[in-house]
Design a protein around this motif. Sequence first.
Motif, mmCIF file in Angstrom:
data_model
loop_
_atom_site.group_PDB
_atom_site.id
_atom_site.type_symbol
_atom_site.label_atom_id
_atom_site.label_comp_id
_atom_site.label_asym_id
_atom_site.label_seq_id
_atom_site.Cartn_x
_atom_site.Cartn_y
_atom_site.Cartn_z
ATOM 1 N N ALA A 81 -6.749 4.719 5.304
ATOM 2 C CA ALA A 81 -5.614 5.599 5.620
ATOM 3 C C ALA A 81 -4.336 5.110 4.944
ATOM 4 C CB ALA A 81 -5.413 5.681 7.127
ATOM 5 N N PHE A 82 -4.121 3.798 4.956
ATOM 6 C CA PHE A 82 -2.930 3.218 4.330
ATOM 7 C C PHE A 82 -2.911 3.507 2.830
ATOM 8 C CE2 PHE A 82 -1.143 -0.490 2.077
ATOM 9 C CZ PHE A 82 0.174 -0.373 2.490
ATOM 10 N N ILE A 83 -4.039 3.302 2.165
ATOM 11 C CA ILE A 83 -4.114 3.524 0.718
ATOM 12 C C ILE A 83 -3.935 5.003 0.399
ATOM 13 C CG2 ILE A 83 -5.643 3.370 -1.281
ATOM 14 C CD1 ILE A 83 -6.786 0.803 -0.012
ATOM 15 N N ALA A 84 -4.549 5.875 1.209
ATOM 16 C CA ALA A 84 -4.392 7.315 0.983
ATOM 17 C C ALA A 84 -2.936 7.730 1.105
ATOM 18 C CB ALA A 84 -5.266 8.085 1.961
ATOM 19 N N ASP A 85 -2.221 7.186 2.092
ATOM 20 C CA ASP A 85 -0.800 7.489 2.248
ATOM 21 C C ASP A 85 0.008 6.997 1.053
ATOM 22 O OD1 ASP A 85 -1.302 8.676 4.661
ATOM 23 O OD2 ASP A 85 -0.712 6.918 5.855
ATOM 24 N N MET A 86 -0.336 5.824 0.536
ATOM 25 C CA MET A 86 0.384 5.279 -0.623
ATOM 26 C C MET A 86 0.175 6.172 -1.849
ATOM 27 S SD MET A 86 1.898 2.753 0.676
ATOM 28 C CE MET A 86 2.759 2.567 -0.828
ATOM 29 N N THR A 94 -0.529 1.812 -8.852
ATOM 30 C CA THR A 94 -1.630 0.987 -9.353
ATOM 31 C C THR A 94 -2.088 0.023 -8.270
ATOM 32 O OG1 THR A 94 -0.156 -0.725 -10.186
ATOM 33 C CG2 THR A 94 -0.712 1.069 -11.705
ATOM 34 N N LEU A 95 -3.283 -0.511 -8.437
ATOM 35 C CA LEU A 95 -3.828 -1.448 -7.454
ATOM 36 C C LEU A 95 -3.017 -2.737 -7.381
ATOM 37 C CD1 LEU A 95 -7.672 -1.048 -7.974
ATOM 38 C CD2 LEU A 95 -6.291 -0.227 -6.081
ATOM 39 N N GLN A 96 -2.313 -3.088 -8.456
ATOM 40 C CA GLN A 96 -1.506 -4.308 -8.437
ATOM 41 C C GLN A 96 -0.274 -4.145 -7.561
ATOM 42 O OE1 GLN A 96 -2.668 -2.939 -11.307
ATOM 43 N NE2 GLN A 96 -4.190 -4.453 -11.869
ATOM 44 N N VAL A 97 0.216 -2.932 -7.402
ATOM 45 C CA VAL A 97 1.431 -2.685 -6.643
ATOM 46 C C VAL A 97 1.145 -2.515 -5.156
ATOM 47 C CG1 VAL A 97 3.344 -1.060 -6.359
ATOM 48 C CG2 VAL A 97 2.549 -1.654 -8.634
ATOM 49 N N PHE A 103 3.816 -5.404 3.068
ATOM 50 C CA PHE A 103 4.933 -6.092 3.702
ATOM 51 C C PHE A 103 5.935 -5.069 4.228
ATOM 52 C CE2 PHE A 103 3.446 -9.057 0.387
ATOM 53 C CZ PHE A 103 3.112 -10.129 1.201
ATOM 54 N N ASN A 104 6.712 -5.470 5.236
ATOM 55 C CA ASN A 104 7.731 -4.547 5.737
ATOM 56 C C ASN A 104 8.870 -4.471 4.714
ATOM 57 O OD1 ASN A 104 9.617 -6.635 6.202
ATOM 58 N ND2 ASN A 104 8.831 -6.987 8.260
ATOM 59 N N PRO A 105 9.725 -3.442 4.800
ATOM 60 C CA PRO A 105 10.751 -3.218 3.768
ATOM 61 C C PRO A 105 11.695 -4.394 3.551
ATOM 62 C CG PRO A 105 10.515 -1.273 5.125
ATOM 63 C CD PRO A 105 9.670 -2.335 5.754
ATOM 64 N N ALA A 106 12.047 -5.148 4.586
ATOM 65 C CA ALA A 106 12.966 -6.277 4.409
ATOM 66 C C ALA A 106 12.332 -7.360 3.526
ATOM 67 C CB ALA A 106 13.351 -6.854 5.768
ATOM 68 N N ILE A 107 11.075 -7.637 3.773
ATOM 69 C CA ILE A 107 10.390 -8.661 2.967
ATOM 70 C C ILE A 107 10.168 -8.152 1.550
ATOM 71 C CG2 ILE A 107 8.227 -9.957 2.730
ATOM 72 C CD1 ILE A 107 8.182 -10.191 5.763
ATOM 73 N N ARG A 108 9.856 -6.854 1.406
ATOM 74 C CA ARG A 108 9.702 -6.294 0.062
ATOM 75 C C ARG A 108 10.986 -6.459 -0.749
ATOM 76 N NH1 ARG A 108 7.688 -0.402 0.743
ATOM 77 N NH2 ARG A 108 7.825 -0.848 2.930
#
Length: 151
Positions: A81-86, A94-97, A103-108
């Motif tokens: 589900a997470f990958i489908a949403d992305m 891409t798979l590398q991204v 990670f949550n937005p602050a850590i990103r």
Amino acid sequence: MECDSPFSLMETVMARALSDDLRKRVLEDGVAGASASSIATRFGVGISTVIRWLRRDRENGEWTPHRQGKPRGSCLDAHEAFIADMIKAQKDITLQVIPFFAFNPAIRKIIYTTNAIESLNQIIRKSIKTRGSLPTDEADLPSAPQLRERW
């Protein structure tokens, strides 16, 4: 050892589904009232196999073999589900991204900032490496000739 099975004893020990015909004959004898031990001896199958087949037939009328082995799956199945949403959010992802989005937005933001700082440091190191050594400490200052005149 009397055996009505078309398989030898060695073949019945191998991990594969036994024939439907054999299953039907085992179940017919079980319904007729024969003991699991006598059925197992007659057809050359294990006693626990006979008991399991009779129980499955008694509980839900099922006599066909189940699929053998563990169902194959991917380590990504849990994150489907997470990958489908992305992918919906960003079509050319891409798979590398994708791991960064875990990670949550602050850590990103910290990761992106750190990557930008490291990128800048790499550019500085590269330019210093290609330049070589500076003749004096003040040579890298833009106002070096003016400072020399004042002195």
